[in-house]
Design a protein around this motif. Structure first.
Motif, mmCIF file in Angstrom:
data_model
loop_
_atom_site.group_PDB
_atom_site.id
_atom_site.type_symbol
_atom_site.label_atom_id
_atom_site.label_comp_id
_atom_site.label_asym_id
_atom_site.label_seq_id
_atom_site.Cartn_x
_atom_site.Cartn_y
_atom_site.Cartn_z
ATOM 1 N N SER A 71 4.167 11.843 -2.662
ATOM 2 C CA SER A 71 5.434 12.366 -3.374
ATOM 3 C C SER A 71 5.164 13.413 -4.477
ATOM 4 O O SER A 71 6.109 14.122 -4.762
ATOM 5 C CB SER A 71 6.277 11.036 -4.117
ATOM 6 O OG SER A 71 5.287 10.436 -5.252
ATOM 7 N N ASN A 101 14.089 8.064 -4.359
ATOM 8 C CA ASN A 101 13.930 9.612 -4.664
ATOM 9 C C ASN A 101 15.208 10.291 -4.496
ATOM 10 O O ASN A 101 16.126 9.785 -4.011
ATOM 11 C CB ASN A 101 12.735 10.289 -4.204
ATOM 12 C CG ASN A 101 11.924 11.288 -5.364
ATOM 13 O OD1 ASN A 101 12.705 12.058 -5.715
ATOM 14 N ND2 ASN A 101 10.596 11.258 -5.559
ATOM 15 N N SER A 102 15.257 11.488 -4.697
ATOM 16 C CA SER A 102 16.601 12.182 -4.157
ATOM 17 C C SER A 102 16.513 12.529 -2.689
ATOM 18 O O SER A 102 15.167 12.555 -2.236
ATOM 19 C CB SER A 102 16.370 13.558 -4.949
ATOM 20 O OG SER A 102 15.359 14.598 -4.576
ATOM 21 N N LYS A 105 14.191 15.367 -1.678
ATOM 22 C CA LYS A 105 12.757 15.229 -1.690
ATOM 23 C C LYS A 105 12.699 14.361 -0.423
ATOM 24 O O LYS A 105 11.340 14.778 0.229
ATOM 25 C CB LYS A 105 12.684 14.340 -2.801
ATOM 26 C CG LYS A 105 11.016 14.154 -3.242
ATOM 27 C CD LYS A 105 10.482 15.050 -4.217
ATOM 28 C CE LYS A 105 9.314 14.957 -4.522
ATOM 29 N NZ LYS A 105 8.615 15.707 -5.629
ATOM 30 N N ILE A 143 12.754 4.533 -9.718
ATOM 31 C CA ILE A 143 13.449 5.187 -10.560
ATOM 32 C C ILE A 143 14.846 4.994 -10.335
ATOM 33 O O ILE A 143 15.397 5.366 -9.598
ATOM 34 C CB ILE A 143 13.249 6.741 -10.467
ATOM 35 C CG1 ILE A 143 11.782 6.960 -10.966
ATOM 36 C CG2 ILE A 143 13.914 7.388 -11.835
ATOM 37 C CD1 ILE A 143 11.110 8.448 -10.695
ATOM 38 N N LYS A 145 17.621 6.299 -11.801
ATOM 39 C CA LYS A 145 18.732 7.306 -11.618
ATOM 40 C C LYS A 145 18.943 7.614 -9.956
ATOM 41 O O LYS A 145 19.829 8.166 -9.598
ATOM 42 C CB LYS A 145 18.487 8.404 -12.319
ATOM 43 C CG LYS A 145 17.380 9.299 -11.971
ATOM 44 C CD LYS A 145 17.118 10.364 -12.824
ATOM 45 C CE LYS A 145 15.849 11.291 -12.431
ATOM 46 N NZ LYS A 145 15.805 12.435 -13.244
ATOM 47 N N PHE A 146 17.808 7.367 -9.237
ATOM 48 C CA PHE A 146 17.969 7.817 -7.849
ATOM 49 C C PHE A 146 18.448 6.585 -6.925
ATOM 50 O O PHE A 146 18.723 6.812 -5.700
ATOM 51 C CB PHE A 146 16.550 8.224 -7.150
ATOM 52 C CG PHE A 146 16.166 9.319 -7.956
ATOM 53 C CD1 PHE A 146 16.907 10.563 -7.840
ATOM 54 C CD2 PHE A 146 14.922 9.355 -8.593
ATOM 55 C CE1 PHE A 146 16.545 11.745 -8.452
ATOM 56 C CE2 PHE A 146 14.385 10.740 -9.108
ATOM 57 C CZ PHE A 146 14.910 11.837 -9.211
ATOM 58 N N GLY A 281 4.825 14.644 -11.718
ATOM 59 C CA GLY A 281 5.827 14.281 -10.739
ATOM 60 C C GLY A 281 6.862 13.135 -11.255
ATOM 61 O O GLY A 281 6.534 12.854 -12.401
ATOM 62 N N GLU A 282 7.833 12.691 -10.292
ATOM 63 C CA GLU A 282 8.683 11.676 -10.896
ATOM 64 C C GLU A 282 7.885 10.323 -11.091
ATOM 65 O O GLU A 282 8.260 9.510 -11.725
ATOM 66 C CB GLU A 282 9.606 11.405 -9.707
ATOM 67 C CG GLU A 282 10.556 12.284 -9.626
ATOM 68 C CD GLU A 282 10.148 13.445 -8.475
ATOM 69 O OE1 GLU A 282 10.905 14.160 -8.080
ATOM 70 O OE2 GLU A 282 8.873 13.186 -8.088
ATOM 71 N N TYR A 283 6.879 10.126 -10.164
ATOM 72 C CA TYR A 283 6.157 8.735 -10.300
ATOM 73 C C TYR A 283 4.624 8.994 -10.778
ATOM 74 O O TYR A 283 3.685 9.623 -10.126
ATOM 75 C CB TYR A 283 5.814 7.976 -9.023
ATOM 76 C CG TYR A 283 7.264 7.408 -8.384
ATOM 77 C CD1 TYR A 283 7.772 6.223 -9.089
ATOM 78 C CD2 TYR A 283 8.244 8.242 -7.793
ATOM 79 C CE1 TYR A 283 8.879 5.441 -8.397
ATOM 80 C CE2 TYR A 283 9.445 7.575 -7.463
ATOM 81 C CZ TYR A 283 9.917 6.474 -7.956
ATOM 82 O OH TYR A 283 11.051 5.865 -7.290
#
Length: 371
Positions: A71, A101-102, A105, A143, A145-146, A281-283
Motif C-alpha cells: 500500500s 483505503n480510498s 488507491k 483508518i 476516515k476511509f 504512507g497511510e499505514y
C-alpha cells in the motif's frame, strides 16, 4: 520442461504420509506417485534425501514483505519482494492484501497487481481487499476516515477495474445491505466476514446469504459471550464457514487456537497477515520484535511466515503435523475453490512442493516442478 521423479523418505500427499515413494512431475504438473524403485523410463531421478516432501503453502492475506509494504509502494517490485518473502516460508502462492483505503488507491493496487501478473510475476493469486465496508467499532488498525457503507455503483467500479485480479473482500455483514453482498457473490468475489461487530443473528444471516469465510478469528470481531455469542459464536456454529487465524501467539493466544481447532476442524486455516516496516504512507508500521504496531501501539500485523504458522500449530497448539500442513495448503486452496490445483500431491495438481526436515526447517522449495 523435463520430467522429474522427486524421491523423499516421506511424502505428504495432502491426506496421508507415504514412505518409499516418488512424485512424478512433468511440465509443472504432478502426474502421480509411484514406488521409488518403479520409476517409469523418461523421468530424471531427483533424490531429495531423507526428509518430508509436502504441498507448498498458500497465504490468502499478506500485505508485504522484505521491507516493502504494497500500500505504501504500489509497484511490481513491491510484489516481487513479497513473493520472495513468501518463498522463505515455503509459500508459493499469495493474495496481496490492501487495508481500508480510498477507492482510487484500491483501483491503483488492482492495476499494479494485474501489471505484475501480466509481466510474468510469480505466485500472485489475486488481490484481497480488507475493507472499506467494515464496522468502525472494530476497525483495529484500519483508518476510520476511509470506512464507509457500500454503494452499488462503487462496487461495480471495483469489479470492472479488478476483473480477473480482484479475488477476495473482507466486509462486515451488518454494514452491508443484501443487494451489495449478492452483487459481490454473484460476481465471483470470495467474501469474508471480518472487522465486524455483528450480533450472532446478523453474522448467521450473512453466512446464510452465502458469505463462505471469515477473517482472522477473534481479531476485530464481536466475541463469544454467554448471552451474546457474537461473530465468533456464529463462526463456531455454522458448519460451512471457513475462517483464517493468525497463529503467532500475539494476535491470538495459542490456547484459543487449540480450542477453536477442536470445534472447527478442517474449517480453520492459517494466514500470516504479515506487513513490513514502513515510515510513510497511510499505514505506518513499527516492528516490535515479534509483531508490528501502529505508532500508537495498536497491533497492526504479524512478522510470520506460513512455515512459522505450521511450526507454531504443531509445537504450541498441539495440532498434528499433517493437519497443520493442510491448514497452510489444502484448506486455503479450498476457500478459493482450487483444491484440485493446490494443497495436495495428486494427478493434475501444480507441482509446488516444500522439503522439510525433522525440525520443520525449510530445506527446499520446488515451484512448477523446478528446484
Amino acid at each position: 520442461m523435463s520430467a522429474t521423479a522427486f524421491i523423499a523418505r516421506e511424502i505428504f500427499t495432502g491426506s496421508e504420509i507415504q514412505t518409499g515413494k516418488a512424485v512424478l512431475v512433468k511440465d509443472g504438473k504432478v502426474q502421480g506417485i509411484t514406488e521409488a524403485d518403479a520409476i517409469p523410463a523418461g523421468y530424471r531421478k531427483a533424490d531429495l534425501g531423507g526428509y518430508l516432501l509436502a504441498p507448498a503453502f498458500l497465504d490468502l492475506q499478506i500485505y508485504g514483505g522484505n521491507g516493502k509494504l504494497f500500500s505504501a509502494e504500489m509497484t511490481t517490485e513491491s510484489l516481487e519482494a513479497t513473493y520472495e518473502y513468501c518463498l522463505q516460508g515455503g509459500c508459493t502462492q499469495f493474495q496481496i492484501t490492501l487495508a481500508t483505503n480510498s477507492i482510487e488507491k484500491f483501483i491503483r493496487g488492482l492495476e499494479v497487481a494485474r501489471e505484475y501478473r501480466n509481466g510474468g510475476g510469480k505466485g500472485l493469486l489475486g488481490v484481497h481487499l480488507e475493507g472499506p465496508y467494515i464496522n468502525p467499532v472494530k476497525k483495529g488498525a484500519h483508518i476510520e476516515k476511509f470506512i464507509k457503507k457500500p454503494e452499488e455503483s462503487e462496487i461495480r467500479q471495483l469489479l470492472q477495474k479488478g476483473k480477473d485480479i480482484f479475488r477476495m473482500m473482507t466486509l462486515a455483514p451488518e454494514q452491508c445491505d443484501r443487494t451489495c453482498v449478492e452483487l459481490l457473490l454473484n460476481s465471483g468475489i470470495i467474501l469474508s466476514a471480518g472487522h465486524s461487530n455483528a450480533t450472532y443473528e446478523q453474522a448467521i444471516d450473512g453466512f446464510y446469504q452465502g458469505i463462505p469465510a471469515a477473517t482472522h478469528l477473534f481479531n476485530a470481531m464481536s466475541p463469544l459471550q454467554g448471552r451474546q455469542p457474537g461473530m465468533v459464536g456464529a463462526i463456531y456454529d455454522n458448519n460451512d464457514v471457513r475462517c483464517s487465524v493468525v497463529c503467532d501467539g500475539v494476535h491470538v493466544d495459542f490456547a484459543s487456537i487449540r480450542i477453536s481447532k477442536k470445534i472447527m476442524g478442517d474449517r480453520l486455516f492459517f494466514i500470516t497477515d504479515a506487513v513490513a516496516e514502513v515510515a510513510y504512507g497511510e499505514y505506518v508500521h513499527v516492528f516490535k520484535g515479534d509483531r508490528y504496531t501502529l505508532p500508537d501501539g495498536t497491533l497492526s500485523g504479524s512478522s510470520l511466515t506460513m512455515l512459522q504458522c505450521v511450526r507454531n500449530g504443531v509445537e504450541k497448539c498441539g495440532i498434528p503435523l499433517p493437519e497443520a500442513l493442510r491448514m497452510a495448503s489444502l484448506y486455503p486452496a479450498t476457500v478459493l475453490g482450487q483444491q484440485a490445483q493446490w494443497g495436495s500431491i495428486q494427478p493434475g495438481a501444480r507441482a509446488d512442493l516444500v522439503l522439510l526436515d525433522e525440525e520443520l526447517n525449510l530445506l527446499q522449495v520446488i515451484v512448477d516442478g523446478e528446484r
